[in-house]
Structures are given as structure tokens and as C-alpha cells.
Design a protein around this motif. Structure first.
Motif, PDB file in Angstrom:
ATOM      1  N   GLU A   1       3.119 -34.416  36.962  1.00 45.65           N
ATOM      2  CA  GLU A   1       4.029 -34.083  38.066  1.00 45.65           C
ATOM      3  C   GLU A   1       5.409 -34.653  37.815  1.00 45.65           C
ATOM      4  O   GLU A   1       5.559 -35.715  37.231  1.00 45.65           O
ATOM      5  CB  GLU A   1       3.512 -34.672  39.381  1.00 45.65           C
TER       6      GLU A   1
ATOM      7  N   PHE B   1       3.312 -25.064  38.406  1.00 43.02           N
ATOM      8  CA  PHE B   1       4.053 -24.757  39.626  1.00 43.02           C
ATOM      9  C   PHE B   1       5.443 -25.348  39.485  1.00 43.02           C
ATOM     10  O   PHE B   1       5.589 -26.545  39.212  1.00 43.02           O
ATOM     11  CB  PHE B   1       3.359 -25.359  40.849  1.00 43.02           C
ATOM     12  N   VAL B   2       6.449 -24.516  39.643  1.00 46.55           N
ATOM     13  CA  VAL B   2       7.838 -24.951  39.510  1.00 46.55           C
ATOM     14  C   VAL B   2       8.485 -24.868  40.878  1.00 46.55           C
ATOM     15  O   VAL B   2       8.408 -23.839  41.557  1.00 46.55           O
ATOM     16  CB  VAL B   2       8.607 -24.070  38.505  1.00 46.55           C
ATOM     17  N   TYR B   3       9.085 -25.960  41.287  1.00 45.93           N
ATOM     18  CA  TYR B   3       9.772 -26.018  42.576  1.00 45.93           C
ATOM     19  C   TYR B   3      11.269 -26.111  42.302  1.00 45.93           C
ATOM     20  O   TYR B   3      11.774 -27.196  42.008  1.00 45.93           O
ATOM     21  CB  TYR B   3       9.317 -27.234  43.372  1.00 45.93           C
ATOM     22  N   PRO B   4      11.978 -24.987  42.376  1.00 46.49           N
ATOM     23  CA  PRO B   4      13.410 -25.040  42.076  1.00 46.49           C
ATOM     24  C   PRO B   4      14.157 -25.866  43.124  1.00 46.49           C
ATOM     25  O   PRO B   4      13.789 -25.884  44.299  1.00 46.49           O
ATOM     26  CB  PRO B   4      13.843 -23.577  42.115  1.00 46.49           C
ATOM     27  N   ARG B   5      15.168 -26.535  42.658  1.00 43.63           N
ATOM     28  CA  ARG B   5      15.982 -27.336  43.578  1.00 43.63           C
ATOM     29  C   ARG B   5      16.807 -26.401  44.437  1.00 43.63           C
ATOM     30  O   ARG B   5      17.399 -25.447  43.949  1.00 43.63           O
ATOM     31  CB  ARG B   5      16.895 -28.273  42.804  1.00 43.63           C
ATOM     32  N   ARG B   6      16.810 -26.677  45.727  1.00 44.95           N
ATOM     33  CA  ARG B   6      17.570 -25.847  46.656  1.00 44.95           C
ATOM     34  C   ARG B   6      18.612 -26.701  47.351  1.00 44.95           C
ATOM     35  O   ARG B   6      18.354 -27.846  47.695  1.00 44.95           O
ATOM     36  CB  ARG B   6      16.650 -25.224  47.709  1.00 44.95           C
TER      37      ARG B   6
ATOM     38  N   GLU C   1       9.690 -34.169  39.747  1.00 48.79           N
ATOM     39  CA  GLU C   1      10.363 -33.820  41.000  1.00 48.79           C
ATOM     40  C   GLU C   1      10.301 -32.324  41.275  1.00 48.79           C
ATOM     41  O   GLU C   1      10.209 -31.908  42.419  1.00 48.79           O
ATOM     42  CB  GLU C   1      11.833 -34.243  40.947  1.00 48.79           C
ATOM     43  N   ASP C   2      10.352 -31.529  40.220  1.00 48.98           N
ATOM     44  CA  ASP C   2      10.461 -30.087  40.420  1.00 48.98           C
ATOM     45  C   ASP C   2       9.361 -29.290  39.719  1.00 48.98           C
ATOM     46  O   ASP C   2       9.488 -28.090  39.535  1.00 48.98           O
ATOM     47  CB  ASP C   2      11.833 -29.601  39.966  1.00 48.98           C
ATOM     48  N   TYR C   3       8.241 -29.936  39.326  1.00 47.24           N
ATOM     49  CA  TYR C   3       7.139 -29.193  38.707  1.00 47.24           C
ATOM     50  C   TYR C   3       5.820 -29.932  38.908  1.00 47.24           C
ATOM     51  O   TYR C   3       5.786 -31.126  39.206  1.00 47.24           O
ATOM     52  CB  TYR C   3       7.379 -28.975  37.215  1.00 47.24           C
ATOM     53  N   LYS C   4       4.714 -29.187  38.744  1.00 49.97           N
ATOM     54  CA  LYS C   4       3.367 -29.753  38.744  1.00 49.97           C
ATOM     55  C   LYS C   4       2.560 -28.920  37.759  1.00 49.97           C
ATOM     56  O   LYS C   4       2.492 -27.702  37.889  1.00 49.97           O
ATOM     57  CB  LYS C   4       2.761 -29.700  40.135  1.00 49.97           C
TER      58      LYS C   4
END
Length: 116
Positions: A50, A69-74, A52-55
Motif C-alpha cells: 500500500e 487499485f489506483v487512487y488518483p490524487r484529487r 498513498e495512492d495505490y493498493k
């Protein structure tokens, strides 16, 4: 995990084939034509990485990526327009005229001091 012994390369041809485990089975239940099986412990790993922006999930005997899983910074940006200070519109009130203070109805140019 059970793997049939016919799939295992023993590397030595002098060993006899094992057909059944006679210690646990009664002799009437033994099928001499069926291959035996054995229990192996395989080094199967399961890891989760993990940031900040992926798992990422990685698993297997030869580890490979299962899912990512990629969590793009918004960033939410609100653009606020500066308030309008000058206005043109109808006006009703009292105004100073050559005859003194009198009621006034007309169009005026105004400047707003208070920001709303």
C-alpha cells in the motif's frame, strides 16, 4: 494441496511405484490401479502493498500481481469571481436639485462599499 504422484518426477528409476497407502485403508478398499497422492507444502505467498495512492495484491508460488487499485490524487479548486462593485439601475430617493431637496426617480450609477 494434493498432487497425484504420477505428475512428480522422482529422478530415480529403481524406486517402486506407490499405489495406495495400506496403513490407513483396509485391503478390500485398495484400488491397485489408482495412483496415490501426497501432501506438499508449496511456498505460496500472499502480500498486500500500500501507498498513498495505490493498493496492490500479490500472491502465488511464483508471485504475480493479482489486483491493483489506483487512487488518483484529487484537488478541488473553487474559482470565486470578484464581486461587482459598480452598478447601473433604477433609483428612487431624495436628491439635491436647484430647488433644494426633492424626491427623485431615475437611473443612477452606484458603487458598493460592502461585499456580499
Amino acid at each position: 494441496m494434493k498432487i497425484p504422484t504420477t505428475y512428480i518426477n522422482r529422478g530415480v528409476d529403481s524406486l517402486p511405484d506407490i499405489r495406495a497407502d495400506t496403513a490407513e485403508l483396509a485391503s478390500a478398499d485398495v484400488d491397485a490401479t489408482a495412483p496415490d497422492s501426497l501432501t506438499l507444502q508449496l511456498p505460496i505467498t500472499q502480500n498486500v502493498y500500500e501507498g498513498e495512492d495505490y493498493k496492490a495484491y500479490v500472491s502465488g508460488m511464483y508471485p504475480s500481481l493479482d489486483s491493483l487499485f489506483v487512487y488518483p490524487r484529487r484537488e478541488i479548486v473553487t474559482i470565486k469571481k470578484p464581486p461587482k462593485r459598480w452598478h447601473i439601475g433604477p433609483t428612487v430617493g431624495f436628491g439635491y436639485t436647484p430647488h433644494g431637496f426633492e424626491p427623485f426617480i431615475g437611473v443612477s450609477l452606484t458603487f458598493s462599499i460592502i461585499e456580499l
